[in-house]
Design a protein around this motif. Structure first.
Motif, PDB file in Angstrom:
ATOM      1  N   LEU A 137       0.888  -1.116  -0.016  1.00 50.19           N
ATOM      2  CA  LEU A 137       0.025   0.046   0.038  1.00 50.19           C
ATOM      3  C   LEU A 137       0.945   1.193   0.155  1.00 50.19           C
ATOM      4  CD1 LEU A 137      -2.915  -0.604   2.532  1.00 50.19           C
ATOM      5  CD2 LEU A 137      -3.172  -0.020   0.101  1.00 50.19           C
ATOM      6  N   HIS A 138       0.779   2.034  -0.783  1.00 47.26           N
ATOM      7  CA  HIS A 138       1.600   3.247  -1.032  1.00 47.26           C
ATOM      8  C   HIS A 138       1.322   4.411   0.140  1.00 47.26           C
ATOM      9  CE1 HIS A 138       3.214   1.763  -4.804  1.00 47.26           C
ATOM     10  NE2 HIS A 138       2.207   1.650  -5.319  1.00 47.26           N
ATOM     11  N   SER A 139       2.402   4.939   0.540  1.00 53.25           N
ATOM     12  CA  SER A 139       1.935   6.093   1.344  1.00 53.25           C
ATOM     13  C   SER A 139       1.145   7.238   0.620  1.00 53.25           C
ATOM     14  CB  SER A 139       3.361   6.442   2.155  1.00 53.25           C
ATOM     15  OG  SER A 139       4.222   6.823   1.045  1.00 53.25           O
ATOM     16  N   THR A 140       0.656   8.214   1.383  1.00 53.69           N
ATOM     17  CA  THR A 140      -0.444   9.284   0.651  1.00 53.69           C
ATOM     18  C   THR A 140      -0.884   9.981   1.858  1.00 53.69           C
ATOM     19  OG1 THR A 140      -1.862   9.342  -1.039  1.00 53.69           O
ATOM     20  CG2 THR A 140      -2.504   7.873   0.694  1.00 53.69           C
ATOM     21  N   LEU A 141      -1.129  11.238   1.197  1.00 52.92           N
ATOM     22  CA  LEU A 141      -1.925  12.217   1.889  1.00 52.92           C
ATOM     23  C   LEU A 141      -3.332  12.214   1.863  1.00 52.92           C
ATOM     24  CD1 LEU A 141      -1.364  14.981   3.784  1.00 52.92           C
ATOM     25  CD2 LEU A 141      -1.439  16.121   1.204  1.00 52.92           C
ATOM     26  N   ASP A 169      -4.425   4.992  -5.020  1.00 45.96           N
ATOM     27  CA  ASP A 169      -5.290   3.819  -5.098  1.00 45.96           C
ATOM     28  C   ASP A 169      -5.706   3.824  -3.619  1.00 45.96           C
ATOM     29  OD1 ASP A 169      -5.018   3.296  -7.877  1.00 45.96           O
ATOM     30  OD2 ASP A 169      -3.122   2.168  -7.294  1.00 45.96           O
ATOM     31  N   GLY A 170      -5.723   4.951  -2.857  1.00 46.58           N
ATOM     32  CA  GLY A 170      -6.055   4.613  -1.377  1.00 46.58           C
ATOM     33  C   GLY A 170      -7.633   4.882  -1.160  1.00 46.58           C
ATOM     34  N   GLY A 171      -8.322   5.457  -2.183  1.00 42.78           N
ATOM     35  CA  GLY A 171      -9.687   5.494  -2.176  1.00 42.78           C
ATOM     36  C   GLY A 171     -10.024   6.354  -1.127  1.00 42.78           C
ATOM     37  N   GLY A 172     -11.616   6.199  -0.903  1.00 39.94           N
ATOM     38  CA  GLY A 172     -12.426   6.841   0.000  1.00 39.94           C
ATOM     39  C   GLY A 172     -13.028   5.981   1.265  1.00 39.94           C
ATOM     40  N   ARG A 173     -12.898   6.704   2.395  1.00 39.32           N
ATOM     41  CA  ARG A 173     -13.414   5.803   3.622  1.00 39.32           C
ATOM     42  C   ARG A 173     -14.495   6.838   4.312  1.00 39.32           C
ATOM     43  NH1 ARG A 173     -11.242   4.595   9.027  1.00 39.32           N
ATOM     44  NH2 ARG A 173     -11.746   2.307   9.438  1.00 39.32           N
ATOM     45  N   TYR A 174     -15.623   6.030   4.654  1.00 43.20           N
ATOM     46  CA  TYR A 174     -16.723   6.873   5.244  1.00 43.20           C
ATOM     47  C   TYR A 174     -16.713   6.360   6.730  1.00 43.20           C
ATOM     48  CZ  TYR A 174     -16.709   7.879   0.324  1.00 43.20           C
ATOM     49  OH  TYR A 174     -16.191   7.940  -0.956  1.00 43.20           O
ATOM     50  N   SER A 175     -17.455   7.177   7.796  1.00 47.13           N
ATOM     51  CA  SER A 175     -17.416   6.707   8.851  1.00 47.13           C
ATOM     52  C   SER A 175     -18.815   7.346   9.608  1.00 47.13           C
ATOM     53  CB  SER A 175     -16.278   6.966   9.953  1.00 47.13           C
ATOM     54  OG  SER A 175     -16.480   6.703  11.232  1.00 47.13           O
ATOM     55  N   ALA A 176     -19.496   6.678  10.615  1.00 45.82           N
ATOM     56  CA  ALA A 176     -20.432   7.421  11.263  1.00 45.82           C
ATOM     57  C   ALA A 176     -20.308   6.950  12.673  1.00 45.82           C
ATOM     58  CB  ALA A 176     -21.950   6.860  10.745  1.00 45.82           C
ATOM     59  N   TRP A 198     -17.400   2.446   6.094  1.00 46.93           N
ATOM     60  CA  TRP A 198     -17.333   1.847   4.903  1.00 46.93           C
ATOM     61  C   TRP A 198     -16.309   2.306   4.106  1.00 46.93           C
ATOM     62  CZ3 TRP A 198     -20.966   4.003   8.042  1.00 46.93           C
ATOM     63  CH2 TRP A 198     -22.257   3.342   8.364  1.00 46.93           C
ATOM     64  N   GLY A 199     -16.014   1.696   2.743  1.00 50.92           N
ATOM     65  CA  GLY A 199     -15.189   2.130   1.882  1.00 50.92           C
ATOM     66  C   GLY A 199     -15.663   2.038   0.731  1.00 50.92           C
ATOM     67  N   ASN A 200     -15.105   2.938  -0.197  1.00 47.84           N
ATOM     68  CA  ASN A 200     -15.640   2.748  -1.675  1.00 47.84           C
ATOM     69  C   ASN A 200     -14.456   1.644  -2.437  1.00 47.84           C
ATOM     70  OD1 ASN A 200     -12.968   3.806  -2.312  1.00 47.84           O
ATOM     71  ND2 ASN A 200     -13.691   5.934  -3.083  1.00 47.84           N
ATOM     72  N   ARG A 201     -14.991   1.370  -3.792  1.00 45.01           N
ATOM     73  CA  ARG A 201     -14.299   0.085  -4.448  1.00 45.01           C
ATOM     74  C   ARG A 201     -12.717   0.096  -4.241  1.00 45.01           C
ATOM     75  NH1 ARG A 201     -14.729  -0.976 -10.455  1.00 45.01           N
ATOM     76  NH2 ARG A 201     -13.688   0.942 -10.563  1.00 45.01           N
ATOM     77  N   ASP A 202     -12.187   1.512  -4.461  1.00 50.42           N
ATOM     78  CA  ASP A 202     -10.583   1.692  -4.355  1.00 50.42           C
ATOM     79  C   ASP A 202     -10.092   1.298  -3.102  1.00 50.42           C
ATOM     80  OD1 ASP A 202     -10.544   2.233  -7.221  1.00 50.42           O
ATOM     81  OD2 ASP A 202     -10.573   4.345  -6.638  1.00 50.42           O
ATOM     82  N   TYR A 203     -10.916   1.887  -2.068  1.00 46.66           N
ATOM     83  CA  TYR A 203     -10.345   1.538  -0.751  1.00 46.66           C
ATOM     84  C   TYR A 203     -10.253   0.090  -0.178  1.00 46.66           C
ATOM     85  CZ  TYR A 203     -10.042   1.597   4.317  1.00 46.66           C
ATOM     86  OH  TYR A 203      -9.831   1.485   5.681  1.00 46.66           O
ATOM     87  N   MET A 204     -11.549  -0.544  -0.623  1.00 46.77           N
ATOM     88  CA  MET A 204     -11.603  -1.864  -0.265  1.00 46.77           C
ATOM     89  C   MET A 204     -10.590  -2.737  -1.019  1.00 46.77           C
ATOM     90  SD  MET A 204     -13.967  -1.860   2.016  1.00 46.77           S
ATOM     91  CE  MET A 204     -14.988  -3.587   2.158  1.00 46.77           C
ATOM     92  N   GLN A 220     -11.468  -9.716  -5.419  1.00 45.62           N
ATOM     93  CA  GLN A 220     -11.832  -8.414  -5.911  1.00 45.62           C
ATOM     94  C   GLN A 220     -13.190  -8.269  -4.896  1.00 45.62           C
ATOM     95  OE1 GLN A 220     -10.150  -6.472  -7.965  1.00 45.62           O
ATOM     96  NE2 GLN A 220      -8.892  -8.123  -8.171  1.00 45.62           N
ATOM     97  N   LEU A 221     -12.964  -6.857  -4.571  1.00 49.89           N
ATOM     98  CA  LEU A 221     -14.252  -6.550  -3.789  1.00 49.89           C
ATOM     99  C   LEU A 221     -14.885  -5.198  -4.515  1.00 49.89           C
ATOM    100  CD1 LEU A 221     -11.621  -6.904  -1.762  1.00 49.89           C
ATOM    101  CD2 LEU A 221     -13.275  -6.705  -0.111  1.00 49.89           C
ATOM    102  N   ASP A 222     -16.219  -4.739  -4.078  1.00 54.26           N
ATOM    103  CA  ASP A 222     -16.814  -3.621  -4.403  1.00 54.26           C
ATOM    104  C   ASP A 222     -16.915  -2.723  -2.964  1.00 54.26           C
ATOM    105  OD1 ASP A 222     -17.014  -4.141  -7.240  1.00 54.26           O
ATOM    106  OD2 ASP A 222     -19.069  -5.396  -6.820  1.00 54.26           O
ATOM    107  N   GLY A 223     -17.297  -1.439  -3.459  1.00 52.55           N
ATOM    108  CA  GLY A 223     -17.452  -0.763  -2.086  1.00 52.55           C
ATOM    109  C   GLY A 223     -18.458  -1.308  -1.057  1.00 52.55           C
ATOM    110  N   GLY A 224     -18.253  -1.161   0.190  1.00 49.73           N
ATOM    111  CA  GLY A 224     -19.434  -1.603   1.186  1.00 49.73           C
ATOM    112  C   GLY A 224     -18.750  -1.377   2.136  1.00 49.73           C
ATOM    113  N   ILE A 225     -19.508  -2.053   3.460  1.00 54.00           N
ATOM    114  CA  ILE A 225     -19.227  -1.812   4.656  1.00 54.00           C
ATOM    115  C   ILE A 225     -17.852  -2.464   5.033  1.00 54.00           C
ATOM    116  CG2 ILE A 225     -20.395  -3.963   5.490  1.00 54.00           C
ATOM    117  CD1 ILE A 225     -21.281  -2.096   8.210  1.00 54.00           C
TER     118      ILE A 225
END
Length: 279
Positions: A137-141, A169-176, A198-204, A220-225
């Motif tokens: 996993l590449h380091s990223t901001l 390729d770090g994608g998006g992550r969402y939290s509640a 949750w994460g989008n497809r790139d994150y997962m 392979q995964l899709d976005g989800g919890i």
């Protein structure tokens, strides 16, 4: 549905960029919204250490025990801090402060809007057998937008959206999250929290997937919890300058993330205790 997810991600990234830019030009908005720091004294710096025990979901199931620094620096509306320092600036303060470089954009009545930048160090596959054939996993901001709402004297809700800003390729992550804080005195409290992620497809796929490289079966995964977590902590101000805390955490991966071949343990727990000096 995939098109809606893409549109949501694009809107979130644009909103994050606008929020970070707006943090430098808020004087006009501040006339209508109360500054977040007006009810709390500014702490110029915080330094301490914590002893923690924990393990990762991904990779071989090994527990680590180590001493970690607690560091924070405050300059006006901007804060630079490690993870735990963000919650120790001022015992009892309601403002949510994210680790990394952060600022509270707006705070009014029972709600607040914050933005932060945090460096994600990524992950090395190394010699871990569970990660064989899986790219590093590449380091990223990462940039994060957070909204907090105190709907009752001791209860609060939080929503956040975090995205890879460098396109690695770090994608998006969402939290509640749902939090409860019980004051024990003017200088101490215990709190509990529950969060779902949750994460989008790139994150997962980057965190839990296996590409079709030929070395092992693809996953392979899709976005989800992604999973849920529980936290319980106690914080107290020993005196004006010294503060200490102790905490326990429990998290569990769900769905496709928990079923990934790179996951060593679906359920993990951690514990930490620390002390810090603030001025």
């Amino acid at each position: 549905m995939p098109m809606m997810v893409v549109m949501f991600n694009q809107i979130t990234v644009r909103a994050l960029s606008m929020a970070l830019a707006a943090s430098f030009s808020l004087p006009l908005l501040a006339q209508q919204a109360e500054p977040a720091e007006s009810k709390a004294p500014v702490r110029h710096y915080l330094i301490g250490a914590a002893l923690s025990s924990g393990q990762n979901h991904v990779g071989s199931d090994g527990r680590e025990l180590g001493l970690q620094p607690i560091l924070g620096f405050w300059a006006g509306r901007y804060r630079l801090s490690t993870g735990r320092a963000s919650s120790l600036w001022n015992v009892g303060r309601e403002t949510v402060v994210d680790p990394g470089l952060s600022t509270t954009l707006l705070s009014h009545s029972d709600w607040s809007l914050g933005a932060s930048l945090n460096w994600d160090s990524g992950r090395k596959s190394g010699d871990d057998p569970l990660l064989a054939g899986v790219p590093d996993l590449h380091s990223t901001l990462r940039g994060k937008l957070s909204v907090g709402y105190a709907f009752a004297p001791r209860w609060s809700l939080g929503l956040s959206s975090s995205h890879d800003l460098l396109g690695r390729d770090g994608g998006g992550r969402y939290s509640a999250s749902l939090g409860y804080r019980q004051p024990l005195s003017e200088r101490s409290y215990w709190d509990a929290s529950f969060a779902a992620n949750w994460g989008n497809r790139d994150y997962m796929r980057s965190h839990y997937g296996i590409p079709a490289s030929g070395q092992r079966a693809a996953y392979q995964l899709d976005g989800g919890i992604e999973g849920v977590s529980l936290g319980l902590g106690y914080t107290t101000a020993i005196n004006h300058n010294w503060v200490s805390y102790a905490g326990l955490s429990l998290s569990r991966l769900l769905g496709d993330a928990g079923s990934s071949p790179v996951v060593g343990s679906r359920q993990v727990w951690g514990a930490s205790v620390g002390v810090a000096y603030r001025y």
